[in-house]
Design an enzyme around this catalytic site. Structure first.
Site, PDB file in Angstrom:
ATOM      1  N   HIS A  81       0.811  -1.232   0.000  1.00  0.00           N
ATOM      2  CA  HIS A  81       0.000   0.000   0.000  1.00  0.00           C
ATOM      3  C   HIS A  81       0.841   1.277   0.000  1.00  0.00           C
ATOM      4  O   HIS A  81       0.603   2.181  -0.798  1.00  0.00           O
ATOM      5  CB  HIS A  81      -0.953  -0.008   1.185  1.00  0.00           C
ATOM      6  CG  HIS A  81      -1.841  -1.202   1.175  1.00  0.00           C
ATOM      7  ND1 HIS A  81      -2.495  -1.605   0.040  1.00  0.00           N
ATOM      8  CD2 HIS A  81      -2.139  -2.108   2.130  1.00  0.00           C
ATOM      9  CE1 HIS A  81      -3.185  -2.705   0.302  1.00  0.00           C
ATOM     10  NE2 HIS A  81      -2.976  -3.026   1.563  1.00  0.00           N
ATOM     11  N   CYS A 124      -6.649  -6.956   4.097  1.00  0.00           N
ATOM     12  CA  CYS A 124      -7.926  -6.841   4.809  1.00  0.00           C
ATOM     13  C   CYS A 124      -8.966  -7.775   4.208  1.00  0.00           C
ATOM     14  O   CYS A 124      -9.989  -8.059   4.828  1.00  0.00           O
ATOM     15  CB  CYS A 124      -8.424  -5.413   4.775  1.00  0.00           C
ATOM     16  SG  CYS A 124      -8.511  -4.759   3.114  1.00  0.00           S
ATOM     17  N   THR A 162       9.019  -0.917   3.119  1.00  0.00           N
ATOM     18  CA  THR A 162       9.247  -2.350   3.323  1.00  0.00           C
ATOM     19  C   THR A 162       8.247  -2.976   4.300  1.00  0.00           C
ATOM     20  O   THR A 162       8.302  -4.185   4.532  1.00  0.00           O
ATOM     21  CB  THR A 162      10.677  -2.589   3.839  1.00  0.00           C
ATOM     22  OG1 THR A 162      10.931  -1.644   4.887  1.00  0.00           O
ATOM     23  CG2 THR A 162      11.708  -2.408   2.748  1.00  0.00           C
ATOM     24  N   GLY A 163       7.381  -2.158   4.900  1.00  0.00           N
ATOM     25  CA  GLY A 163       6.259  -2.696   5.651  1.00  0.00           C
ATOM     26  C   GLY A 163       6.606  -3.427   6.925  1.00  0.00           C
ATOM     27  O   GLY A 163       7.566  -3.088   7.631  1.00  0.00           O
ATOM     28  N   GLY A 173       4.427   4.044   5.719  1.00  0.00           N
ATOM     29  CA  GLY A 173       3.683   2.805   5.966  1.00  0.00           C
ATOM     30  C   GLY A 173       4.134   2.043   7.192  1.00  0.00           C
ATOM     31  O   GLY A 173       4.679   2.605   8.141  1.00  0.00           O
ATOM     32  N   ASP A 174       3.903   0.724   7.158  1.00  0.00           N
ATOM     33  CA  ASP A 174       4.171  -0.128   8.327  1.00  0.00           C
ATOM     34  C   ASP A 174       5.639  -0.150   8.744  1.00  0.00           C
ATOM     35  O   ASP A 174       5.959  -0.620   9.833  1.00  0.00           O
ATOM     36  CB  ASP A 174       3.751  -1.576   8.020  1.00  0.00           C
ATOM     37  CG  ASP A 174       2.255  -1.801   8.153  1.00  0.00           C
ATOM     38  OD1 ASP A 174       1.510  -0.817   8.208  1.00  0.00           O
ATOM     39  OD2 ASP A 174       1.838  -2.984   8.192  1.00  0.00           O
TER      40      ASP A 174
HETATM   41  C1  LIG Z   1      -4.962  -9.895   7.627  1.00  0.00           C
HETATM   42  C2  LIG Z   1      -4.784  -8.417   7.671  1.00  0.00           C
HETATM   43  C3  LIG Z   1      -5.900  -7.588   7.679  1.00  0.00           C
HETATM   44  C4  LIG Z   1      -5.738  -6.206   7.721  1.00  0.00           C
HETATM   45  N1  LIG Z   1      -6.843  -5.404   7.724  1.00  0.00           N
HETATM   46  C5  LIG Z   1      -6.696  -4.043   7.725  1.00  0.00           C
HETATM   47  C6  LIG Z   1      -7.826  -3.183   7.668  1.00  0.00           C
HETATM   48  O1  LIG Z   1      -8.974  -3.642   7.603  1.00  0.00           O
HETATM   49  N2  LIG Z   1      -7.613  -1.855   7.698  1.00  0.00           N
HETATM   50  C7  LIG Z   1      -6.351  -1.304   7.755  1.00  0.00           C
HETATM   51  O2  LIG Z   1      -6.215  -0.071   7.758  1.00  0.00           O
HETATM   52  N3  LIG Z   1      -5.263  -2.104   7.788  1.00  0.00           N
HETATM   53  C8  LIG Z   1      -5.409  -3.442   7.779  1.00  0.00           C
HETATM   54  N4  LIG Z   1      -4.298  -4.255   7.808  1.00  0.00           N
HETATM   55  C9  LIG Z   1      -2.965  -3.636   7.867  1.00  0.00           C
HETATM   56  C10 LIG Z   1      -2.452  -3.316   6.489  1.00  0.00           C
HETATM   57  O3  LIG Z   1      -2.529  -4.423   5.650  1.00  0.00           O
HETATM   58  C11 LIG Z   1      -1.020  -2.830   6.569  1.00  0.00           C
HETATM   59  O4  LIG Z   1      -0.983  -1.710   7.412  1.00  0.00           O
HETATM   60  C12 LIG Z   1      -0.507  -2.446   5.195  1.00  0.00           C
HETATM   61  O5  LIG Z   1      -0.374  -3.606   4.398  1.00  0.00           O
HETATM   62  C13 LIG Z   1       0.833  -1.740   5.269  1.00  0.00           C
HETATM   63  O6  LIG Z   1       1.268  -1.464   3.987  1.00  0.00           O
HETATM   64  P1  LIG Z   1       2.804  -1.229   3.667  1.00  0.00           P
HETATM   65  O7  LIG Z   1       2.882  -1.010   2.209  1.00  0.00           O
HETATM   66  O8  LIG Z   1       3.360  -0.203   4.561  1.00  0.00           O
HETATM   67  O9  LIG Z   1       3.530  -2.573   4.119  1.00  0.00           O
HETATM   68  P2  LIG Z   1       3.355  -4.092   3.718  1.00  0.00           P
HETATM   69  O10 LIG Z   1       1.941  -4.392   3.376  1.00  0.00           O
HETATM   70  O11 LIG Z   1       3.984  -4.868   4.815  1.00  0.00           O
HETATM   71  O12 LIG Z   1       4.202  -4.249   2.377  1.00  0.00           O
HETATM   72  C14 LIG Z   1       5.592  -4.158   2.357  1.00  0.00           C
HETATM   73  C15 LIG Z   1       6.082  -4.713   1.048  1.00  0.00           C
HETATM   74  O13 LIG Z   1       7.491  -4.588   1.000  1.00  0.00           O
HETATM   75  C16 LIG Z   1       8.062  -5.764   0.436  1.00  0.00           C
HETATM   76  N5  LIG Z   1       9.447  -5.861   0.924  1.00  0.00           N
HETATM   77  C17 LIG Z   1       9.852  -5.841   2.217  1.00  0.00           C
HETATM   78  N6  LIG Z   1      11.199  -5.910   2.289  1.00  0.00           N
HETATM   79  C18 LIG Z   1      11.655  -5.965   1.019  1.00  0.00           C
HETATM   80  C19 LIG Z   1      12.940  -6.055   0.438  1.00  0.00           C
HETATM   81  N7  LIG Z   1      14.042  -6.080   1.203  1.00  0.00           N
HETATM   82  N8  LIG Z   1      13.050  -6.108  -0.902  1.00  0.00           N
HETATM   83  C20 LIG Z   1      11.928  -6.074  -1.682  1.00  0.00           C
HETATM   84  N9  LIG Z   1      10.682  -5.997  -1.192  1.00  0.00           N
HETATM   85  C21 LIG Z   1      10.535  -5.939   0.147  1.00  0.00           C
HETATM   86  C22 LIG Z   1       7.155  -6.872   0.952  1.00  0.00           C
HETATM   87  O14 LIG Z   1       7.249  -8.033   0.170  1.00  0.00           O
HETATM   88  C23 LIG Z   1       5.783  -6.204   0.887  1.00  0.00           C
HETATM   89  O15 LIG Z   1       5.153  -6.404  -0.359  1.00  0.00           O
HETATM   90  C24 LIG Z   1      -4.440  -5.650   7.761  1.00  0.00           C
HETATM   91  C25 LIG Z   1      -3.316  -6.478   7.749  1.00  0.00           C
HETATM   92  C26 LIG Z   1      -3.486  -7.856   7.698  1.00  0.00           C
HETATM   93  C27 LIG Z   1      -2.264  -8.740   7.664  1.00  0.00           C
END
Ligand SMILES: Cc1cc2nc3c(=O)[nH]c(=O)nc-3n(C[C@H](O)[C@H](O)[C@H](O)COP(=O)(O)OP(=O)(O)OC[C@H]3O[C@@H](n4cnc5c(N)ncnc54)[C@H](O)[C@@H]3O)c2cc1C
Length: 453
Positions: free
Chosen positions: A10, A42, A111-112, A279-280
């Site tokens: 995201h 989600c 990287t979440g 993000g995360d």
């Molecule tokens: C089951 C579930 C239900 C959820 N429901 C909700 C909801 O209803 N509402 C809400 O607001 N939030 C919800 N969340 C939380 C939400 O999904 C996360 O906050 C969101 O995905 C964060 O996005 P992000 O892009 O920061 O990180 P992430 O989703 O963790 O994505 C990080 C990306 O980075 C990639 N990555 C990491 N390190 C490397 C590397 N070294 N090299 C290459 N790629 C890399 C990973 O493969 C991943 O694709 C839910 C989470 C889960 C697990």
């Protein structure tokens, strides 16, 4: 301008799409170690429960769509090393193992997070599954089909959604949590008591206040979860204990919280010039406590990713912080919360008070009228609103977004009492229940001396 983005869910997708639109001349490369991008986690429980039939609906972008914006997406590529001083990174092609370096002018770290996996004895057994990405969701569905006894460890939002989905699939379900209450980070007892009863009424067994000590197996497959109080038969175990930021790559290079969450300023800048994060992987500014906290949510991720792009060249639009606003539907209960619970506020050292409003959400003369339970938490001296929770069989969850705005703007309870909300019998009463909460705790009128004329 060469822009490198690490991670494409995201925060990454939001950062990339906005960067491509705002700076058409930028050369953007995104590295993603998964074989998919933009997966909506989600949707996992909805997919498991059969509400979502086509998993393709759980993706909202693709490498092809990003290519149309001029972005190069390197799928199945893991970034293994970053040098933020020399502005270089090393990436590995996961299919071949080959490594190469790339340089950037600006780096966006998205990287979440990754689920917390405690190293209990037996953790290596088959059928102990995490719940984070698309591969996990497919595994949960595949393994869940054969299983009769499902144990979910962790009674946060994800765990609760999963036990409901499995129960509706006719499975025998146990939910284990070390805390005495489910959803204890989000809701106070007035709510969790009701929801726990709902889960028990549906036949879900709750093992609360129990700590997992080990997993037992046969022929390499999990068969039971053992806690400090009992033993629970399990064909499949799903671990949803929490998340930790996935930030090893940046360790020692940018400022972080103790748990590894990257600290960014209001423009998504890390402590290192030209390195942004969103993000995360990051801490967020949590308005109720006016300090940084780790609150991984998709809502924060898309906002922060968008702002990282907006502020990439010069600081332009500030992040407003967060209240950690969230919502959940558990069977017929529509629930939402924002900011601090009463317990969390007190644990944080605040002198918190609360008010509970229980009423029909619209006039009793209407053909139907459901009960709403609203709780407002506020600080005693300042009367600043700190948090709110709502539950009803009708969907009134949007009113928690209203309170989120109030917290963000440091509003007081007496201001909430007199905010202008509309009235129409289909929808509410002349005093909206949000007003009612403020009205119940208006400050006392100072005693006046009677003036005789
Ligand atoms: C089951 C579930 C239900 C959820 N429901 C909700 C909801 O209803 N509402 C809400 O607001 N939030 C919800 N969340 C939380 C939400 O999904 C996360 O906050 C969101 O995905 C964060 O996005 P992000 O892009 O920061 O990180 P992430 O989703 O963790 O994505 C990080 C990306 O980075 C990639 N990555 C990491 N390190 C490397 C590397 N070294 N090299 C290459 N790629 C890399 C990973 O493969 C991943 O694709 C839910 C989470 C889960 C697990």
């Amino acid at each position: 301008m060469r822009v490198a983005v690490i991670g494409c869910t995201h925060a990454g997708t939001a950062a990339i799409v906005n960067t491509a639109k705002l700076y058409p001349e930028a050369e953007i490369t995104v590295y993603e170690r998964n074989d998919n991008i933009s997966f909506l986690s989600c949707g996992i429980a909805l997919y498991v429960g059969g509400v979502v039939k086509d998993p393709q609906g759980l993706f909202y972008s693709s490498p092809e769509q990003l290519a149309e914006l001029g972005v190069e997406t390197k799928m199945l590529h893991e970034v293994t090393y970053v040098d933020t001083d020399r502005k270089q990174l090393t990436a590995r092609r996961l299919q071949t193992g080959e490594e190469f370096t790339d340089r950037f002018d600006k780096l966006i770290v998205t990287t979440g997070s990754w689920p917390v996996v405690p190293q209990f004895p037996g953790i290596e057994l088959d059928n102990i599954i995490l719940s984070k990405n698309f591969n996990h969701s497919n595994l949960i569905i595949e393994k869940g089909k054969e299983a009769q006894n499902i144990v979910v460890v962790g009674a946060g939002y994800i765990g609760i959604e999963l036990v409901e989905a499995f129960q509706m699939n006719g499975k025998s379900v146990t939910l284990i949590d070390a805390e005495e209450r489910i959803l204890s980070k989000y809701l106070d007892e007035e709510y969790t008591d009701v929801i726990e009863n709902t889960l028990r009424d549906r036949g879900i067994s709750l093992a609360l206040g129990e700590k997992v000590t080990r997993f037992e197996g046969e022929e390499g497959k999990v068969r039971a979860v053992v806690t400090d109080h009992g033993r629970y038969a399990a064909d499949v175990v799903i671990l949803c204990i929490g998340f930790k930021p996935n930030t090893e790559l940046l360790k020692g290079q940018v400022d972080m919280l103790d748990n590894g969450a990257i600290l960014v300023d209001e423009y998504m800048r890390t402590s290192k010039r030209d390195v942004f994060a969103a993000g995360d992987s990051c801490a967020v500014y949590y308005n109720p406590l006016k300090s940084h906290a780790y609150i991984p949510l998709a809502t924060n991720a898309v906002r922060m990713g968008t702002l990282a792009a907006r502020n990439l060249v010069s600081p332009t639009v500030k992040y407003l912080g967060t209240q950690g606003t969230s919502g959940i539907k558990i069977y017929e209960n529509n629930i939402a919360a924002t900011g601090l619970t009463e317990i969390a506020a007190k644990e944080a050292g605040l002198e918190a008070e609360s008010v509970l409003v229980t009423d029909s959400y619209r006039p009793e003369f209407m053909p139907s009228h459901e009960k709403v339970t609203l709780k407002l938490v506020y600080e005693q001296g300042t009367r600043r609103i700190l948090g709110a929770q709502i539950m009803s069989k009708v969907d009134l969850t949007q009113s928690i977004n209203t309170i989120s705005v109030c917290i963000q703007n440091d509003m007081k309870m007496e201001e909430l009492a007199f905010v202008d909300f509309f009235f129409q019998p289909h929808f509410n009463k002349p005093w909206n229940f949000l007003n009612s909460a403020g009205l119940q705790v208006l400050p006392e009128v100072p005693a006046q001396e009677i003036v005789h004329v």
